[in-house]
Write a protein that holds these residues in place. Structure first.
Motif, PDB file in Angstrom:
ATOM      1  N   PRO A 345       0.839  -1.205   0.000  1.00  0.00           N
ATOM      2  CA  PRO A 345       0.000   0.000   0.000  1.00  0.00           C
ATOM      3  C   PRO A 345       0.874   1.256   0.000  1.00  0.00           C
ATOM      4  O   PRO A 345       2.013   1.248   0.487  1.00  0.00           O
ATOM      5  N   GLY A 346       0.336   2.338  -0.545  1.00  0.00           N
ATOM      6  CA  GLY A 346       1.070   3.597  -0.545  1.00  0.00           C
ATOM      7  C   GLY A 346       0.721   4.456  -1.729  1.00  0.00           C
ATOM      8  O   GLY A 346      -0.218   4.169  -2.485  1.00  0.00           O
ATOM      9  N   ASP A 347       1.479   5.521  -1.893  1.00  0.00           N
ATOM     10  CA  ASP A 347       1.278   6.450  -3.006  1.00  0.00           C
ATOM     11  C   ASP A 347       2.131   6.015  -4.200  1.00  0.00           C
ATOM     12  O   ASP A 347       3.321   5.704  -4.049  1.00  0.00           O
ATOM     13  N   TYR A 348       1.512   6.024  -5.368  1.00  0.00           N
ATOM     14  CA  TYR A 348       2.175   5.601  -6.596  1.00  0.00           C
ATOM     15  C   TYR A 348       1.925   6.637  -7.694  1.00  0.00           C
ATOM     16  O   TYR A 348       1.034   7.484  -7.583  1.00  0.00           O
ATOM     17  N   VAL A 349       2.719   6.512  -8.741  1.00  0.00           N
ATOM     18  CA  VAL A 349       2.486   7.287  -9.951  1.00  0.00           C
ATOM     19  C   VAL A 349       2.162   6.305 -11.063  1.00  0.00           C
ATOM     20  O   VAL A 349       2.921   5.340 -11.297  1.00  0.00           O
ATOM     21  N   LEU A 350       1.013   6.501 -11.698  1.00  0.00           N
ATOM     22  CA  LEU A 350       0.645   5.703 -12.864  1.00  0.00           C
ATOM     23  C   LEU A 350       1.298   6.318 -14.088  1.00  0.00           C
ATOM     24  O   LEU A 350       1.112   7.502 -14.378  1.00  0.00           O
ATOM     25  N   GLY A 351       2.064   5.518 -14.800  1.00  0.00           N
ATOM     26  CA  GLY A 351       2.655   5.977 -16.042  1.00  0.00           C
ATOM     27  C   GLY A 351       1.917   5.398 -17.231  1.00  0.00           C
ATOM     28  O   GLY A 351       1.577   4.210 -17.249  1.00  0.00           O
ATOM     29  N   TRP A 352       1.625   6.228 -18.215  1.00  0.00           N
ATOM     30  CA  TRP A 352       1.021   5.777 -19.470  1.00  0.00           C
ATOM     31  C   TRP A 352       2.003   6.097 -20.585  1.00  0.00           C
ATOM     32  O   TRP A 352       2.519   7.214 -20.665  1.00  0.00           O
ATOM     33  N   ARG A 353       2.313   5.101 -21.404  1.00  0.00           N
ATOM     34  CA  ARG A 353       3.270   5.279 -22.500  1.00  0.00           C
ATOM     35  C   ARG A 353       2.642   4.795 -23.796  1.00  0.00           C
ATOM     36  O   ARG A 353       2.166   3.668 -23.883  1.00  0.00           O
ATOM     37  N   TRP A 354       2.636   5.665 -24.804  1.00  0.00           N
ATOM     38  CA  TRP A 354       2.101   5.352 -26.137  1.00  0.00           C
ATOM     39  C   TRP A 354       3.253   5.365 -27.129  1.00  0.00           C
ATOM     40  O   TRP A 354       3.832   6.416 -27.402  1.00  0.00           O
ATOM     41  N   ASP A 355       3.591   4.210 -27.667  1.00  0.00           N
ATOM     42  CA  ASP A 355       4.616   4.089 -28.690  1.00  0.00           C
ATOM     43  C   ASP A 355       3.965   4.212 -30.063  1.00  0.00           C
ATOM     44  O   ASP A 355       3.118   3.383 -30.435  1.00  0.00           O
ATOM     45  N   CYS A 356       4.333   5.223 -30.837  1.00  0.00           N
ATOM     46  CA  CYS A 356       3.749   5.421 -32.156  1.00  0.00           C
ATOM     47  C   CYS A 356       4.397   4.483 -33.180  1.00  0.00           C
ATOM     48  O   CYS A 356       5.528   4.046 -33.018  1.00  0.00           O
ATOM     49  N   GLU A 357       3.651   4.196 -34.241  1.00  0.00           N
ATOM     50  CA  GLU A 357       4.198   3.382 -35.324  1.00  0.00           C
ATOM     51  C   GLU A 357       4.525   4.223 -36.551  1.00  0.00           C
ATOM     52  O   GLU A 357       5.523   3.972 -37.219  1.00  0.00           O
ATOM     53  N   GLU A 358       3.726   5.235 -36.845  1.00  0.00           N
ATOM     54  CA  GLU A 358       3.972   6.031 -38.048  1.00  0.00           C
ATOM     55  C   GLU A 358       5.063   7.079 -37.828  1.00  0.00           C
ATOM     56  O   GLU A 358       5.619   7.600 -38.786  1.00  0.00           O
ATOM     57  N   SER A 359       5.384   7.382 -36.590  1.00  0.00           N
ATOM     58  CA  SER A 359       6.376   8.412 -36.294  1.00  0.00           C
ATOM     59  C   SER A 359       7.372   7.901 -35.259  1.00  0.00           C
ATOM     60  O   SER A 359       7.147   6.893 -34.590  1.00  0.00           O
ATOM     61  N   THR A 360       8.464   8.620 -35.106  1.00  0.00           N
ATOM     62  CA  THR A 360       9.512   8.247 -34.144  1.00  0.00           C
ATOM     63  C   THR A 360       9.239   8.900 -32.795  1.00  0.00           C
ATOM     64  O   THR A 360      10.120   9.489 -32.184  1.00  0.00           O
ATOM     65  N   GLN A 361       8.012   8.765 -32.322  1.00  0.00           N
ATOM     66  CA  GLN A 361       7.578   9.487 -31.135  1.00  0.00           C
ATOM     67  C   GLN A 361       6.974   8.568 -30.077  1.00  0.00           C
ATOM     68  O   GLN A 361       6.392   7.530 -30.399  1.00  0.00           O
ATOM     69  N   VAL A 362       7.145   8.980 -28.818  1.00  0.00           N
ATOM     70  CA  VAL A 362       6.576   8.274 -27.678  1.00  0.00           C
ATOM     71  C   VAL A 362       5.889   9.308 -26.797  1.00  0.00           C
ATOM     72  O   VAL A 362       6.518  10.286 -26.388  1.00  0.00           O
ATOM     73  N   TRP A 363       4.603   9.091 -26.512  1.00  0.00           N
ATOM     74  CA  TRP A 363       3.856   9.988 -25.620  1.00  0.00           C
ATOM     75  C   TRP A 363       3.829   9.424 -24.209  1.00  0.00           C
ATOM     76  O   TRP A 363       3.745   8.207 -24.022  1.00  0.00           O
ATOM     77  N   SER A 364       3.908  10.305 -23.223  1.00  0.00           N
ATOM     78  CA  SER A 364       3.946   9.872 -21.820  1.00  0.00           C
ATOM     79  C   SER A 364       3.072  10.778 -20.957  1.00  0.00           C
ATOM     80  O   SER A 364       3.022  11.991 -21.161  1.00  0.00           O
ATOM     81  N   SER A 365       2.401  10.163 -19.991  1.00  0.00           N
ATOM     82  CA  SER A 365       1.646  10.892 -18.966  1.00  0.00           C
ATOM     83  C   SER A 365       1.909  10.228 -17.615  1.00  0.00           C
ATOM     84  O   SER A 365       2.147   9.023 -17.556  1.00  0.00           O
ATOM     85  N   CYS A 366       1.852  11.032 -16.558  1.00  0.00           N
ATOM     86  CA  CYS A 366       2.041  10.524 -15.198  1.00  0.00           C
ATOM     87  C   CYS A 366       0.925  11.057 -14.294  1.00  0.00           C
ATOM     88  O   CYS A 366       0.647  12.256 -14.311  1.00  0.00           O
ATOM     89  N   ALA A 367       0.302  10.160 -13.531  1.00  0.00           N
ATOM     90  CA  ALA A 367      -0.825  10.531 -12.683  1.00  0.00           C
ATOM     91  C   ALA A 367      -0.633   9.949 -11.281  1.00  0.00           C
ATOM     92  O   ALA A 367      -0.125   8.836 -11.124  1.00  0.00           O
ATOM     93  N   ASP A 368      -1.054  10.704 -10.258  1.00  0.00           N
ATOM     94  CA  ASP A 368      -0.916  10.270  -8.875  1.00  0.00           C
ATOM     95  C   ASP A 368      -2.101   9.424  -8.437  1.00  0.00           C
ATOM     96  O   ASP A 368      -3.265   9.792  -8.664  1.00  0.00           O
ATOM     97  N   VAL A 369      -1.807   8.271  -7.818  1.00  0.00           N
ATOM     98  CA  VAL A 369      -2.843   7.385  -7.304  1.00  0.00           C
ATOM     99  C   VAL A 369      -2.393   6.870  -5.915  1.00  0.00           C
ATOM    100  O   VAL A 369      -1.205   6.867  -5.616  1.00  0.00           O
ATOM    101  N   THR A 370      -3.342   6.433  -5.148  1.00  0.00           N
ATOM    102  CA  THR A 370      -3.059   5.792  -3.864  1.00  0.00           C
ATOM    103  C   THR A 370      -3.598   4.365  -3.897  1.00  0.00           C
ATOM    104  O   THR A 370      -4.732   4.145  -4.335  1.00  0.00           O
ATOM    105  N   ILE A 371      -2.773   3.425  -3.439  1.00  0.00           N
ATOM    106  CA  ILE A 371      -3.191   2.024  -3.404  1.00  0.00           C
ATOM    107  C   ILE A 371      -3.308   1.590  -1.947  1.00  0.00           C
ATOM    108  O   ILE A 371      -2.406   1.839  -1.131  1.00  0.00           O
ATOM    109  N   VAL A 372      -4.435   0.978  -1.620  1.00  0.00           N
ATOM    110  CA  VAL A 372      -4.696   0.532  -0.260  1.00  0.00           C
ATOM    111  C   VAL A 372      -4.813  -0.981  -0.231  1.00  0.00           C
ATOM    112  O   VAL A 372      -5.058  -1.640  -1.243  1.00  0.00           O
ATOM    113  N   ALA A 373      -4.667  -1.551   0.955  1.00  0.00           N
ATOM    114  CA  ALA A 373      -4.797  -2.990   1.144  1.00  0.00           C
ATOM    115  C   ALA A 373      -6.264  -3.394   1.057  1.00  0.00           C
ATOM    116  O   ALA A 373      -7.156  -2.590   1.337  1.00  0.00           O
ATOM    117  N   PRO A 374      -6.542  -4.641   0.689  1.00  0.00           N
ATOM    118  CA  PRO A 374      -7.934  -5.114   0.611  1.00  0.00           C
ATOM    119  C   PRO A 374      -8.630  -5.025   1.975  1.00  0.00           C
ATOM    120  O   PRO A 374      -7.990  -5.133   3.014  1.00  0.00           O
TER     121      PRO A 374
END
Length: 374
Positions: A345-374
């Motif tokens: 459990p704790g604070d995490y950052v969710l990373g999203w990564r989009w690898d493009c095929e038509e271009s030499t580009q990679v998009w990235s986003s980072c978002a804050d989330v908290t994960i708790v125990a069941p």
């Protein structure tokens, strides 16, 4: 109510893929509340609208307002140690590397008719052709995709503000932005992303503890698995349509991690700009507008997509979308991912990564989330 509880209701030149995490809201969208970005407007490129001057209703994409779609890396080829930050299209390895593509052909989003490794296989060195293997300049993206001296090509632009300026690294300048997102270990959670300019490819969601440096190496330690039976499109008016996603877990980095193919087909216009085989003429043009289905790289996932229209205020075929194709600002792609049972459990950052095929580009986003125990 989750998305799954909703019911279904009733001249490309030099523009490159742009997209961003929609939910949970990302650090990259921190400027969405500034006056210059209210209502979908933007001084440079709007992430939710074709019309940056007048804006548009954002609907379910509202949390992707501001400039989250302008945090990326460019000049990135598979097998290269670094990105150059220069340009966005290349039919060769930017560093002269020898790494060969690893992506199974069923997950190609461009040039399906090309023979692998042939002269017409013009995207084989671009990021999606070996998911996760291309370098990035920053795991949370670079503002504008590159440094100021290389601004312009590939729509490498950014409106400087109090949160960031062109060339800033997301992991260094974007401060934690708690969204109230709380996930329970061992459960499925909803995440989503949206397209502004579509260049095919595919994407992955990953986690990194908020207490650690937000590096690519950290995110690669904890890639999230998809519930492969739960992918959907949601239009800005709330309409939901479940689709059959395409997933890849061979030839990926980290090894055996799962990536999802971008389900929205790219729309191209001619053999000169699309990388299609020389002399390809399947895309019909009428009064400067593309017509019919031949320009789409594959069949759209919603069966009622029978054509497309220019993004207002465009009058020419430089920025078009259908009901679920092209530069689709009409909605978002929604996924269900699995939070590992044994994650501390704790604070995490969710990373999203989009690898493009038509271009030499990679998009990235980072978002804050908290994960708790069941």
């Amino acid at each position: 109510m989750t998305l799954w509880g909703l019911l279904l209701v009733g001249t490309f030149v030099g523009v490159s893929g742009h997209g961003a995490l929609i939910t949970p809201p990302s650090r990259n969208a921190v400027d969405r509340f500034l006056p210059a970005f209210v209502g979908g407007k933007a001084p440079k490129t709007s992430c939710n609208c074709g019309d940056s001057v007048h804006g548009c209703p954002a609907g379910v994409r509202a949390s992707g307002g501001g400039q989250p779609c302008l945090w990326f890396s460019q000049g990135c080829s598979i097998g290269c140690p670094t990105c150059t930050g220069i340009g966005s299209h290349s039919a060769v390895s930017i560093c002269g590397g020898t790494m060969q593509p690893t992506l199974p052909k069923y997950a190609w989003t461009m040039n399906h008719w090309a023979v692998e490794g042939s002269v017409n296989d013009s995207y084989r060195f671009n990021p999606w052709r070996a998911p996760g293997s291309a370098p990035v300049t920053d795991a949370c993206g670079t503002a504008g995709g590159t440094s100021p001296e290389h601004a312009g090509p590939g729509d490498a632009v950014f409106a400087d503000n109090q949160f960031a300026k062109m060339g800033d690294l997301g992991s260094q300048v974007l401060q934690p932005a708690p969204s109230g997102t709380v996930w329970t270990a061992g459960t499925e959670v909803e995440v989503s992303w949206g397209i502004r300019y579509n260049h095919g490819g595919g994407y992955q969601y990953r986690l990194c503890p908020a207490s650690e440096n937000l590096t690519e190496a950290c995110f690669q330690k904890l890639p999230l698995e998809f519930n492969r039976a739960k992918q959907a499109l949601q239009w800005n008016n709330g309409t939901v349509y479940p689709i059959n996603g395409t997933f890849v877990d061979t030839g990926t980095s980290p090894a055996n991690s799962t990536w999802a193919m971008n389900p929205i087909p790219r729309i191209d216009f001619d053999s000169r700009s699309s990388g299609q085989p020389a002399g390809f003429s399947g895309c019909n043009m009428v009064n400067g507008e593309p017509t019919g289905a031949a320009c789409r790289q594959f069949d759209p996932p919603c069966p009622w997509d029978n054509g497309w229209f220019a993004q207002p205020p465009a009058q020419r075929s430089v920025d078009v979308e259908g009901m679920c194709s092209g530069d689709w600002t009409g909605g978002r792609i929604v996924d269900s991912v699995l939070i590992p049972k044994g994650i501390p459990p704790g604070d995490y950052v969710l990373g999203w990564r989009w690898d493009c095929e038509e271009s030499t580009q990679v998009w990235s986003s980072c978002a804050d989330v908290t994960i708790v125990a069941p």
